[in-house]
Motif scaffolding. Structure first.
Motif, PDB file in Angstrom:
ATOM      1  N   PRO A  38       0.804  -1.234   0.000  1.00 34.71           N
ATOM      2  CA  PRO A  38       0.000   0.000   0.000  1.00 34.71           C
ATOM      3  C   PRO A  38       0.834   1.282   0.000  1.00 34.71           C
ATOM      4  CG  PRO A  38      -0.994  -1.611   1.451  1.00 34.71           C
ATOM      5  CD  PRO A  38       0.300  -2.211   0.996  1.00 34.71           C
ATOM      6  N   GLY A  39       1.996   1.281   0.633  1.00 32.82           N
ATOM      7  CA  GLY A  39       2.829   2.482   0.637  1.00 32.82           C
ATOM      8  C   GLY A  39       3.674   2.646  -0.602  1.00 32.82           C
ATOM      9  N   GLY A  40       3.649   1.664  -1.479  1.00 30.35           N
ATOM     10  CA  GLY A  40       4.445   1.725  -2.699  1.00 30.35           C
ATOM     11  C   GLY A  40       5.832   1.130  -2.516  1.00 30.35           C
ATOM     12  N   ASP A  41       6.534   1.022  -3.610  1.00 31.60           N
ATOM     13  CA  ASP A  41       7.922   0.556  -3.618  1.00 31.60           C
ATOM     14  C   ASP A  41       8.749   1.440  -2.678  1.00 31.60           C
ATOM     15  OD1 ASP A  41      10.753   0.375  -4.472  1.00 31.60           O
ATOM     16  OD2 ASP A  41       9.996  -0.729  -6.201  1.00 31.60           O
ATOM     17  N   ARG A  42       9.672   0.832  -1.932  1.00 34.14           N
ATOM     18  CA  ARG A  42      10.450   1.621  -0.982  1.00 34.14           C
ATOM     19  C   ARG A  42      11.283   2.695  -1.671  1.00 34.14           C
ATOM     20  NH1 ARG A  42      13.279  -3.306  -1.036  1.00 34.14           N
ATOM     21  NH2 ARG A  42      15.408  -3.119  -1.864  1.00 34.14           N
ATOM     22  N   LEU A  43      11.551   2.537  -2.973  1.00 34.38           N
ATOM     23  CA  LEU A  43      12.282   3.555  -3.723  1.00 34.38           C
ATOM     24  C   LEU A  43      11.381   4.247  -4.745  1.00 34.38           C
ATOM     25  CD1 LEU A  43      15.822   1.997  -4.349  1.00 34.38           C
ATOM     26  CD2 LEU A  43      15.059   3.502  -2.507  1.00 34.38           C
ATOM     27  N   LYS A  44      10.119   4.375  -4.429  1.00 29.06           N
ATOM     28  CA  LYS A  44       9.172   4.972  -5.390  1.00 29.06           C
ATOM     29  C   LYS A  44       9.510   6.413  -5.719  1.00 29.06           C
ATOM     30  CE  LYS A  44       5.717   6.382  -1.899  1.00 29.06           C
ATOM     31  NZ  LYS A  44       6.566   6.074  -0.724  1.00 29.06           N
ATOM     32  N   ASP A  45      10.205   7.098  -4.802  1.00 32.21           N
ATOM     33  CA  ASP A  45      10.565   8.490  -5.045  1.00 32.21           C
ATOM     34  C   ASP A  45      11.965   8.638  -5.639  1.00 32.21           C
ATOM     35  OD1 ASP A  45       8.121   9.410  -3.998  1.00 32.21           O
ATOM     36  OD2 ASP A  45       8.905   9.263  -1.952  1.00 32.21           O
ATOM     37  N   HIS A  46      12.670   7.540  -5.822  1.00 29.85           N
ATOM     38  CA  HIS A  46      14.001   7.596  -6.426  1.00 29.85           C
ATOM     39  C   HIS A  46      13.862   7.870  -7.914  1.00 29.85           C
ATOM     40  CE1 HIS A  46      17.966   6.376  -7.816  1.00 29.85           C
ATOM     41  NE2 HIS A  46      18.373   6.238  -6.575  1.00 29.85           N
ATOM     42  N   PRO A  47      14.700   8.730  -8.479  1.00 35.31           N
ATOM     43  CA  PRO A  47      14.597   8.999  -9.923  1.00 35.31           C
ATOM     44  C   PRO A  47      14.681   7.747 -10.785  1.00 35.31           C
ATOM     45  CG  PRO A  47      15.998  10.633  -8.880  1.00 35.31           C
ATOM     46  CD  PRO A  47      15.696   9.606  -7.827  1.00 35.31           C
ATOM     47  N   GLY A  48      15.392   6.719 -10.317  1.00 35.96           N
ATOM     48  CA  GLY A  48      15.523   5.506 -11.112  1.00 35.96           C
ATOM     49  C   GLY A  48      14.268   4.668 -11.197  1.00 35.96           C
ATOM     50  N   TYR A  49      13.283   4.934 -10.326  1.00 30.51           N
ATOM     51  CA  TYR A  49      12.067   4.116 -10.312  1.00 30.51           C
ATOM     52  C   TYR A  49      11.398   4.085 -11.686  1.00 30.51           C
ATOM     53  CZ  TYR A  49       7.294   2.658  -9.152  1.00 30.51           C
ATOM     54  OH  TYR A  49       6.082   2.011  -9.130  1.00 30.51           O
ATOM     55  N   SER A  50      11.369   5.223 -12.366  1.00 28.03           N
ATOM     56  CA  SER A  50      10.702   5.286 -13.672  1.00 28.03           C
ATOM     57  C   SER A  50      11.358   4.372 -14.692  1.00 28.03           C
ATOM     58  CB  SER A  50      10.708   6.726 -14.200  1.00 28.03           C
ATOM     59  OG  SER A  50       9.950   7.569 -13.372  1.00 28.03           O
ATOM     60  N   ALA A  51      12.684   4.223 -14.599  1.00 27.10           N
ATOM     61  CA  ALA A  51      13.391   3.362 -15.542  1.00 27.10           C
ATOM     62  C   ALA A  51      13.310   1.902 -15.125  1.00 27.10           C
ATOM     63  CB  ALA A  51      14.847   3.800 -15.651  1.00 27.10           C
ATOM     64  N   TRP A  52      13.571   1.617 -13.864  1.00 31.56           N
ATOM     65  CA  TRP A  52      13.568   0.233 -13.396  1.00 31.56           C
ATOM     66  C   TRP A  52      12.202  -0.425 -13.551  1.00 31.56           C
ATOM     67  CZ3 TRP A  52      15.781   2.613  -8.370  1.00 31.56           C
ATOM     68  CH2 TRP A  52      17.128   2.957  -8.564  1.00 31.56           C
ATOM     69  N   ASN A  53      11.151   0.381 -13.658  1.00 30.00           N
ATOM     70  CA  ASN A  53       9.791  -0.172 -13.722  1.00 30.00           C
ATOM     71  C   ASN A  53       9.039   0.211 -14.996  1.00 30.00           C
ATOM     72  OD1 ASN A  53       9.484  -1.524 -10.972  1.00 30.00           O
ATOM     73  ND2 ASN A  53      10.313   0.490 -10.452  1.00 30.00           N
ATOM     74  N   ARG A  54       9.766   0.604 -16.032  1.00 30.29           N
ATOM     75  CA  ARG A  54       9.125   0.919 -17.300  1.00 30.29           C
ATOM     76  C   ARG A  54       8.480  -0.343 -17.884  1.00 30.29           C
ATOM     77  NH1 ARG A  54      15.040   2.147 -19.883  1.00 30.29           N
ATOM     78  NH2 ARG A  54      15.580   0.070 -20.651  1.00 30.29           N
ATOM     79  N   ASN A  55       7.542  -0.133 -18.739  1.00 25.71           N
ATOM     80  CA  ASN A  55       6.832  -1.230 -19.415  1.00 25.71           C
ATOM     81  C   ASN A  55       6.086  -2.147 -18.441  1.00 25.71           C
ATOM     82  OD1 ASN A  55       7.777  -0.441 -21.981  1.00 25.71           O
ATOM     83  ND2 ASN A  55       9.639  -1.661 -21.754  1.00 25.71           N
ATOM     84  N   LYS A  56       5.761  -1.651 -17.248  1.00 24.75           N
ATOM     85  CA  LYS A  56       5.083  -2.489 -16.258  1.00 24.75           C
ATOM     86  C   LYS A  56       3.725  -1.895 -15.879  1.00 24.75           C
ATOM     87  CE  LYS A  56       9.452  -3.877 -14.059  1.00 24.75           C
ATOM     88  NZ  LYS A  56      10.203  -3.961 -12.780  1.00 24.75           N
ATOM     89  N   THR A  57       2.810  -2.784 -15.525  1.00 27.42           N
ATOM     90  CA  THR A  57       1.557  -2.394 -14.883  1.00 27.42           C
ATOM     91  C   THR A  57       1.735  -2.566 -13.387  1.00 27.42           C
ATOM     92  OG1 THR A  57       0.221  -3.080 -16.772  1.00 27.42           O
ATOM     93  CG2 THR A  57      -0.891  -2.901 -14.641  1.00 27.42           C
ATOM     94  N   VAL A  58       1.464  -1.515 -12.621  1.00 26.99           N
ATOM     95  CA  VAL A  58       1.678  -1.536 -11.179  1.00 26.99           C
ATOM     96  C   VAL A  58       0.341  -1.719 -10.467  1.00 26.99           C
ATOM     97  CG1 VAL A  58       2.576  -0.254  -9.204  1.00 26.99           C
ATOM     98  CG2 VAL A  58       3.678  -0.024 -11.445  1.00 26.99           C
ATOM     99  N   VAL A  59       0.280  -2.735  -9.595  1.00 30.09           N
ATOM    100  CA  VAL A  59      -0.918  -2.983  -8.796  1.00 30.09           C
ATOM    101  C   VAL A  59      -0.532  -2.969  -7.320  1.00 30.09           C
ATOM    102  CG1 VAL A  59      -1.923  -4.386 -10.632  1.00 30.09           C
ATOM    103  CG2 VAL A  59      -0.685  -5.503  -8.768  1.00 30.09           C
ATOM    104  N   THR A  60      -1.513  -2.754  -6.468  1.00 30.96           N
ATOM    105  CA  THR A  60      -1.276  -2.690  -5.028  1.00 30.96           C
ATOM    106  C   THR A  60      -1.962  -3.858  -4.339  1.00 30.96           C
ATOM    107  OG1 THR A  60      -1.145  -0.275  -5.081  1.00 30.96           O
ATOM    108  CG2 THR A  60      -1.574  -1.297  -2.946  1.00 30.96           C
TER     109      THR A  60
END
Length: 761
Positions: A38-60
């Motif tokens: 529920p709080g999101g990935d522990r590095l959700k605010d890291h600039p790299g999050y957008s790259a490490w998780n591209r092409n993905k559907t994120v569910v909670t």
């Protein structure tokens, strides 16, 4: 059709390594659902999050809620691959371990990526890369002025874990294509470090000296110029160094300089300080000498070299606006990768049950039956072949009579060539190329790291090979890619460290620092192995081979992927300093009475616990934000200097402070926790004797990998290999007599330093 289209991946990981591993398969069109709390990935605010998780559907999903946990289990069982990074014991408690999930889902490939090890005292710590670097020994492998571990600004261990896991997932899929069976795969942080920084130690050889922050050799070193700017002179091999000496007008003193490295260093430092950097770069480049200026990663990522390579992608982020990130690090000609979207929130997919699979005889190793003709040399090309050999491929190291220019009896060369057999070929001799083409007809992969254009000149480029064998996969590595004015230039790892901003980032506001671990080389080796495995999976679908291309330039972005993602107003990435020991008083290395330890407090509670244990009155927030060499850090250092390390670690651990011992590089081979995690294995070289090296880059429960052969001498197995390819004895003898192939006694190679300056013990 892309290599992994139709492959379903349930990604339960957070942070760097797990998300990036899945990302690499997602670039080749795997369908990825990322499950976050529920709080999101522990590095959700890291600039790299957008790259490490591209092409993905994120569910909670909240795995502490029974209904959500049941949905997670259903999702994992419907996937082809389910990936987790929980510490030891947590998956079993949730029923998400391999045994539980694969019960009724025999197709499932269950991948576990713990941040440290799989067992023992230090395996349940919160994920902090500085702790992984400490307990694995790589913090002490970095060159330094003093005798301290070095905080690595780039999380290279986790980047290595990501690439090793991506390759392992691909290898497990490839094996499943034949057997119909999934399996449990483990790729820990220690596996990542094994590929990034593992060095073979021959027991009766002296330890390698520790490297220097500017480089250990006058021919392979950082130099400061008259204008205060720095550049790297990358003349690793003597012909290049001779060109540099001649270009500088010092040719008359060649023998004296070569025989007296300390004198050579003094002379070159004085010479380079006499003129501005642009003068020396122009003069050396005109003479064909590999060299590069030290720059910053922002300019590098926005510059022409990256643009010519097609590695800068731009997106419209709904929150941040225009956002740029690096593109896929390897190019497959027939089944290319792509970045189709940033991470996107969505509902759980309606994945139906997986298609029934015919269960066939399982392989004994993930890449069993794959035959690789390995023409790679030095580190990037050669280590890629070793990774494939560790995964079960039959890898044949092909050398010319001159031998691999990196060849030696030292640990670095042995590390890059384990698991192979040696075949000597002189392609310039009559009959050699026809014989080589006979081998290509019966092989799956040809791997090289020739300079751009050399393959075509030799007549062994992909177009030539595919005429011989349409199923062949031809992989080539070079320094700057195959497009743009730099493509034909020679290149070495530190040149990309310099221009790519790695040296400046590690040095911070002070002088630049050479990464003693050849970051771009080892990154390229891992990406090459992953690219080849992806092409093998694509070939299983299409029946056709293809070309795989990558470069050191591409990996200058891959192993700082999170650091180069950019948008207007992006917060700065961390930077280091001279002999950098950390980022703050609460997150750094400290010396005790009898050794160094690491603390990695990142929350106020952890920092408060650290201060309490050490009896230090201070604001915990200051401990998290103050300089790592400031007054507060000095007080903590003075306190720990008077304590035995074991007692300090016991007290810190009991209080909940993330901590670990700092293991020296040479101590790693005997460290009990690393032994408990089965990191190293003893083996015997037939000529050199007993040696110790890393055991594996990934563990498979049904088709275990590992090295089957020691390191070959040049041409050591020529007769044996040619006979296995079906060449008649009389033809083999004729080829030997003509010099088209050779055995060790005929090789003209000599032992070199093996790049000792690139690795430390």
């Amino acid at each position: 059709m892309s290599a992994y289209r139709g492959v379903r991946i349930a990604d339960f990981t957070q942070g760097v390594a797990g998300p990036m591993a899945c990302m690499l398969l997602g670039d080749f069109e795997a369908e990825i659902v990322k499950v976050e709390p529920p709080g999101g990935d522990r590095l959700k605010d890291h600039p790299g999050y957008s790259a490490w998780n591209r092409n993905k559907t994120v569910v909670t999903l909240d795995l502490s809620v029974p209904a959500d946990l049941a949905q997670a289990k259903d999702l994992a069982r419907a996937a082809d691959i389910a990936v987790f990074d929980h510490p030891p014991g947590d998956l079993e408690a949730l029923g998400l371990d391999a045994a539980s999930l694969r019960d009724g889902a025999p197709h499932l490939i269950h991948v576990w990526m713990p941040p440290y090890g799989t067992c023992g005292r230090w395996s349940r710590m919160p994920p902090r890369h500085s702790l992984l670097a400490a307990i694995s020994g790589i913090a002490f492998r970095q060159g330094a002025h003093g005798d301290s571990p070095i905080h690595l600004i780039l999380p290279i261990g986790w980047y290595g874990q990501a690439v090793m896991a991506a390759g392992a997932m691909g290898a497990a899929l490839y094996e499943r294509g034949a057997s119909g069976q999934g399996q449990a795969v483990t790729v820990s942080g220690l596996h990542g470090v094994s590929e990034v920084g593992g060095v073979v130690m021959v027991l009766d050889q002296p330890r390698l000296p520790r490297g220097a922050p500017q480089g250990a050799s006058p021919s392979y070193r950082l130099y400061q110029c008259g204008d205060g700017e720095w550049f790297f002179l990358a003349t690793l091999f003597m012909p290049f160094f001779r060109k540099a000496i001649d270009a500088l007008g010092l040719g008359a003193h060649w023998e004296v300089l070569v025989l007296n490295p300390a004198l050579a260093l003094d002379v070159l430092e004085e010479v380079f300080r006499s003129q501005p950097r642009r003068h020396w770069l122009g003069l050396l480049a005109d003479a064909g000498v590999p060299c590069a200026p030290v720059g910053n990663r922002t300019d590098w990522f926005a510059g022409d070299a990256v643009r010519h390579a097609g590695l800068r992608l731009e997106f419209d982020d709904p929150v941040r606006g225009p956002l740029a990130m690096p593109g896929p690090p390897a190019r497959l000609s027939a089944t290319p990768a792509s970045v189709r979207s940033l991470p996107t929130a969505g509902p759980l997919p309606a994945w139906g049950p997986p298609q029934p699979r015919t269960i066939g005889p399982g392989a004994s190793r993930p890449l069993e039956g794959v035959r690789v003709l390995d023409m790679g040399s030095v580190i990037a090309g050669a280590l890629a072949g070793a990774v494939l050999a560790n995964l079960g491929a039959e890898v044949i190291k092909i050398e010319s009579p001159e031998g691999d220019p990196f060849r030696s009896d030292g640990g670095p060369f042995l590390t890059c060539n384990r698991g192979k057999r040696g075949l000597g070929i002189d392609l310039k001799q009559p009959g050699a190329k026809e014989m080589f083409f006979d081998l290509v007809r019966q092989s799956d992969v040809v791997l090289d790291n020739y300079r751009f254009g050399v393959r075509k000149r030799l007549g062994v480029d992909y177009e030539a090979l595919r005429q011989i064998n349409p199923r062949i996969i031809s992989c080539s590595v070079n320094a700057y890619g195959d497009a743009g004015p730099r493509a034909p230039l020679p290149g070495f790892d530190p040149l990309l460290q310099a221009e790519g901003g790695m040296m400046a980032a590690q040095g911070g506001d002070a002088e630049p620092v050479l990464h003693t671990i050849a970051v771009n080389d080892v990154a390229t080796a891992g990406v090459v192995a992953f690219g080849i495995i992806s092409a093998l999976n694509a070939r299983r679908r299409t029946g056709e081979g293809q070309e795989v291309i990558t470069s050191l330039l591409a990996q200058s972005l891959t192993f700082q992927l999170g650091e180069v993602v950019t948008w207007e107003g992006r917060p700065p990435a961390p930077s280091g300093g001279i002999d950098c020991v950390g980022l703050s008083p609460a997150h750094r290395y400290y010396e005790c009475q009898d050794g160094w330890l690491a603390v990695a407090a990142e929350t106020v509670a952890e920092a408060e616990a650290l201060l309490t244990v050490l009896g230090t009155q201070a604001d915990p927030t200051d401990a998290l934000t103050a300089p790592p060499e400031g007054p507060l850090a000095g007080r903590l250092a003075a306190t720990l200097a008077g304590r035995p390390r074991a007692a300090a670690l016991d007290a810190l651990e009991a209080a909940g402070v993330p901590c670990a011992p700092c293991v020296r590089g040479y101590e790693a081979y005997d460290d009990p926790w690393l032994a408990e995690n089965d990191v190293f294995v003893a083996w015997r070289h037939p000529r050199l004797g007993e040696a110790v090296g890393v055991r594996s880059y990934a563990d498979f429960d049904r088709t275990p990998g590992g090295f089957r052969h020691p390191v070959p001498d040049a041409g050591e197995h020529t007769r044996q290999v040619l006979a296995e390819f079906g060449l008649a004895p009389e033809r083999i003898e004729a080829l030997l007599a003509a010099g088209a192939v050779f055995e060790p006694a005929a090789a003209r190679s000599h032992l070199r330093d093996g790049g000792a300056a690139l690795f430390t013990q």
